[in-house]
Design an enzyme around this catalytic site. Structure first.
Site, PDB file in Angstrom:
ATOM      1  CB  SER A 169      -0.861  -0.186   0.926  1.00  0.00           C
ATOM      2  OG  SER A 169      -1.093   1.374   1.199  1.00  0.00           O
ATOM      3  CB  THR A 170       2.377   2.567  -2.604  1.00  0.00           C
ATOM      4  OG1 THR A 170       1.082   3.630  -3.792  1.00  0.00           O
ATOM      5  CG2 THR A 170       3.017   2.158  -3.884  1.00  0.00           C
ATOM      6  CB  CYS A 171      -1.590   5.780  -0.035  1.00  0.00           C
ATOM      7  SG  CYS A 171      -2.327   6.229  -1.435  1.00  0.00           S
ATOM      8  CG  PHE A 172      -1.646   4.271   3.972  1.00  0.00           C
ATOM      9  CD1 PHE A 172      -2.022   5.642   4.984  1.00  0.00           C
ATOM     10  CD2 PHE A 172      -2.617   4.038   2.977  1.00  0.00           C
ATOM     11  CE1 PHE A 172      -3.158   6.012   4.233  1.00  0.00           C
ATOM     12  CE2 PHE A 172      -3.952   4.424   2.705  1.00  0.00           C
ATOM     13  CZ  PHE A 172      -4.148   5.598   3.907  1.00  0.00           C
TER      14      PHE A 172
END
Length: 204
Positions: A169-172
């Site tokens: 999960s790149t956003c997190f």
């Protein structure tokens, strides 16, 4: 032959004509160099001139023109984008690679991951950072400066661990990792997942 590519003097992505009436002008072998030059100018200069000017104005407002002029281009790039060399050691990984949602620092899979990361070369490290954050390099202060922290969480595998690949999960900044029992299996599956995610996310 160039003619077989059916190119015209127009950028297919933006629709911008490279010459007057460019959408009706075929790219021939004789004009291939001109086409390449005009495309390069569009993509690297004219096409991004407004964005570059806005970025420059913002930086000047933030830091001041005189301060920016004191920096060499490489120094400015490092300050804004971080070091393209990905540095980490065991101590920094244990401190800043945060286990969560099923993993602790004593989990065998977490220990296997730390060991596998230490064995990675620069290209593999950049690929791992891009896989987990969307960008191939770390902030100027390294792992410690990532917000949120780089973390690893347990990936549940209803079909069995051997059938699952790591994901992220790149956003997190979360690496979702099946509970692999062996380090070599973890390293192989992680490398495969990263290799097959290439060009899906690119914020470089």
């Amino acid at each position: 032959a160039v003619e077989d590519l059916c190119l015209v003097f127009q950028d297919a992505a933006s629709g911008v004509e490279l010459v007057p009436g460019g959408k009706e002008v075929d790219v021939t072998s004789e004009r291939a160099g001109e086409y390449a030059g005009r495309m390069m100018d569009l993509l690297m200069r004219a096409g991004v001139a407004r964005q570059v000017a806005a970025c420059r104005a913002g930086l000047c407002d933030l830091a001041g023109t005189h301060a920016l002029r004191a920096l060499a281009p490489a120094e400015l790039q490092g300050a804004l984008c971080g070091d393209r060399t990905v540095h980490w050691d065991e101590a920094s990984l244990l401190q800043h690679l945060v286990p969560q949602q099923g993993f602790t620092r004593s989990s065998p899979t977490y220990k296997h991951l730390v060991s596998a990361l230490l064995k990675m070369g620069q290209e593999e490290r950049r690929a791992l950072v891009q896989f987990t954050t969307g960008c191939p390099h770390l902030p100027p202060a390294g792992l410690a400066a990532l917000q949120p922290n780089l973390s690893v969480s347990l990936k549940h595998c209803p079909g069995g661990v051997d059938t699952e690949l790591p994901s992220a999960s790149t956003c997190f900044h979360v690496l979702k990792l099946p509970p692999y029992a062996r380090e070599d299996t973890l390293a192989e599956r992680l490398a495969y997942a990263i290799a097959n995610s290439k060009n899906l996310i690119d914020m470089s």
